[in-house]
Design an enzyme around this catalytic site. Structure first.
Site, short mmCIF file in Angstrom:
data_model
loop_
_atom_site.label_atom_id
_atom_site.label_comp_id
_atom_site.label_asym_id
_atom_site.label_seq_id
_atom_site.Cartn_x
_atom_site.Cartn_y
_atom_site.Cartn_z
N SER A 129 -67.59 3.06 16.68
CA SER A 129 -67.36 3.51 15.37
C SER A 129 -66.13 3.02 14.77
O SER A 129 -66.35 2.57 13.64
CB SER A 129 -68.05 4.59 14.95
OG SER A 129 -69.41 5.11 15.74
N GLU A 155 -60.91 16.35 19.39
CA GLU A 155 -59.53 16.00 18.44
C GLU A 155 -58.43 16.74 18.88
O GLU A 155 -57.47 15.54 18.38
CB GLU A 155 -59.98 15.70 17.54
CG GLU A 155 -60.89 14.76 17.05
CD GLU A 155 -62.89 15.63 17.35
OE1 GLU A 155 -62.86 16.87 18.39
OE2 GLU A 155 -63.58 14.82 17.33
#
Lengths: 308, 275
Positions: free
Chosen positions: A33, A54
């Protein structure tokens, strides 16, 4: 042809791999993406798939930056900037030379809805004193920005779109870091716009020209450090200021311009952007719903100019 | 030649005195976790990181990250002992123009390698440095001390999952397992146990030692040097406030500085061990 700035980014980063051996790229399970996959395919040893972690991606990238690498870390902006406190400590305060790349910004991502939309990321990043924030408006500008950032030595945030963007620059465009980019002259008012809505702002201003409204349109690609001198100058020259962004009007470009003008040259202002959580819908449908398409912008601009 | 372990043990006692003096002068800070940490740090920095004033910015140096940043008085004391910073500078801790910030700040003092103090983050930075060494085929190793309260952080567990995937056998994590955190006993708040079993199942090379036994510390670190394929985790059982009898308590001395009388009593007790 409309092209997503995430794709322009991915293509340019893959190009830079050859000339910038210090560049390393991280992703958190969204490389298809964010388009970091293009770099990964060419330079697999310098691409780090961190999985859906993350926090750790930000910290590990900071560690690589502190040991001589130039990391670009990629995810949806809301997921990576949402781990703000790690960016604050491990990138900002640590002065790690990391570029945070946040894609899928704004309501224009469409059907996936609010959980995937970054609407507060600029506001958060603006609070870090050493964080550079750049949001390009088309393919040409994105590629120039990626080249600039590859040689940049400070923490930075690059904000990119999922949706395709029409060109707003010609072949002769030169990106100037930290400088306002005037796309259309005008003296009745000035629009400061950033990212995916710059083209809509330009189209709205062109239509309003036919109605006798002479509106200047300025692309603000570098949100931090903001081109304060130009913002103040344009406010003085036009007397009316409009900001347009696919982001919360609190703390984003609108907030930044309001802060500058409040201190340096109080001016009548209209901030156009998001004032609620987002929702699912088609990208075009959402821009219409939130008044960020050309017609929605025209209506809000006209109202503002007639009232002020 | 390496300094002998008995000499290092004595050196650690001297640094305990430095820690007490620093915290007393600053009027705030974290004695409990600094005193639990100092024996580990003495061996790591002297014998393994081998920090000297000359190699602070050497790109091939071994790295050390204090992820439990509140223990930084111990790190400053070691850096002073190694001549990286001035001994006189220690008393500037927590003052406005000092490089010795209340928690490590690498932009003020590069020798601390990273800015830590928000728990859970330093270990990821250490992982990244170890990844750079692997990418560049460098021999240097990255040492990181984490706290037990800190090990409750989700980000620590991200690294526990991630580092074995990257086969970071150049990453040596040492847990300062002093069993105390601000609000109580670690075991009562969020228990880490059974920890060794968890870490082994996560594919780490795990050792468990007494973190105040210099021979054990040295041996465990030695065991990491040529053990390939897995990152290393040393569970070091320690005592919060170690070395000052009235500070040896899991919570009482987490985050308060000794007053004049307490500092004098602590220094007297520590000095007695030097004779």
């Amino acid at each position: 042809m409309a092209k997503a700035t995430r794709l322009s980014f991915g293509e340019e980063l893959a190009e830079l791999g050859a000339t910038h051996p210090d560049v390393v790229v991280f992703d958190a399970d969204l490389s298809k993406s964010t388009q970091s996959q293009l770099f990964a395919a060419k330079y697999p040893a310098r691409f780090f798939e961190m999985g859906i972690q993350e926090h750790n991606m930000i910290g590990a990238a900071a560690g690589m930056a502190l040991s001589g690498k130039k990391p670009f870390i990629c995810s949806f902006s809301t997921f990576v900037v949402g781990r703000f406190e790690v960016i604050r400590m491990s990138v900002g305060y640590t002065e790690a030379n990391v570029t945070v790349v946040g894609t899928h910004c704004g309501v224009a991502i469409g059907e996936d809805g609010y959980s995937q939309m970054a609407l507060e990321d600029i506001a958060l990043m603006r609070t870090l004193p050493n964080m550079t924030i750049i949001q390009p408006a088309d393919d040409r500008e994105t590629k120039a920005v990626v080249r600039f950032l590859a040689d940049y030595d400070h923490p930075a945030f690059l904000r990119l779109t999922r949706q395709g963007l029409e060109d707003v620059h010609g072949d002769d465009y030169t990106f100037e870091f930290g400088k306002a980019d005037v796309l259309k002259d005008g003296s009745d008012a000035v629009i400061f716009a950033t990212g995916g809505v710059v083209k809509h702002a330009l189209d709205a201003a062109s239509d309003l020209q036919a109605d006798g409204m002479n509106i200047r349109v300025v692309n603000i690609h570098t949100i931090a450090p903001l081109d304060i001198d130009y913002v103040v100058q344009a406010a003085k020259e036009t007397g009316k200021v409009i900001t347009i962004e696919d982001h919360s009007i609190v703390g984003g470009l609108g907030g930044a311009v309001a802060e500058v003008l409040g201190e340096h040259h109080p001016t009548r202002m209209k901030r156009i952007g998001m004032q609620s959580y987002g929702r699912s819908g088609t990208p075009a449908g959402l821009y219409e719903y939130y008044g960020l398409d050309k017609n929605g912008l025209k209506g809000q601009i006209k109202d503002f100019l007639h009232k002020s | 030649m390496d300094i002998t372990l008995p000499a290092l043990r004595r050196s650690a006692q001297e640094m305990r005195i430095d820690i007490i003096k620093m915290l007393h002068a600053a009027g705030s800070g974290h004695p409990g976790g600094s005193l639990s940490l100092i024996d580990l740090l003495t061996v790591i920095m002297t014998r393994y990181v081998k920090r000297t004033p000359d190699n602070v910015s050497d790109p091939d140096r071994n790295r050390f990250i204090l992820s439990k940043g509140h223990g930084v008085p111990a790190l400053y004391a070691v850096l002073a002992k190694l001549g990286v910073i001035g001994h006189d500078e220690l008393l500037s801790l927590r003052t406005i123009d000092s490089r010795l910030q209340g928690h490590p700040h690498n932009a003020s003092l590069p020798a601390v390698e990273a800015s830590t103090g928000s728990l859970g983050q330093g270990l990821s930075i250490a992982q990244g440095m170890a990844m750079t060494a692997k990418l560049d085929s460098k021999e240097y190793k990255v040492y990181c001390v984490i706290g037990d309260g800190e090990t409750q952080e989700g980000q620590i567990w991200e690294v526990l999952l991630s580092a074995p995937m990257h086969k970071l056998d150049n990453l040596i994590v040492v847990l300062d397992y002093n069993k105390g955190q601000i609000d109580g006993s670690t075991n009562d708040i969020v228990n880490l146990e059974p920890l060794a079993e968890k870490l082994i199942s996560f594919n780490w090379h795990v050792q468990e030692i007494d973190g105040h036994d210099f021979e054990a510390i040295d041996q465990a670190l030695q065991n990491t040097q040529n053990y390939g394929g897995k990152p290393h985790f040393i569970i070091a059982h320690t005592k919060k406030g170690k070395g000052v009898s009235f500070m040896e308590h899991p919570t009482e001395w987490h985050g308060k500085a000794p007053n004049d009388e307490q500092a004098a009593a602590a220094i007297k007790e520590l000095e007695a061990t030097l004779n």
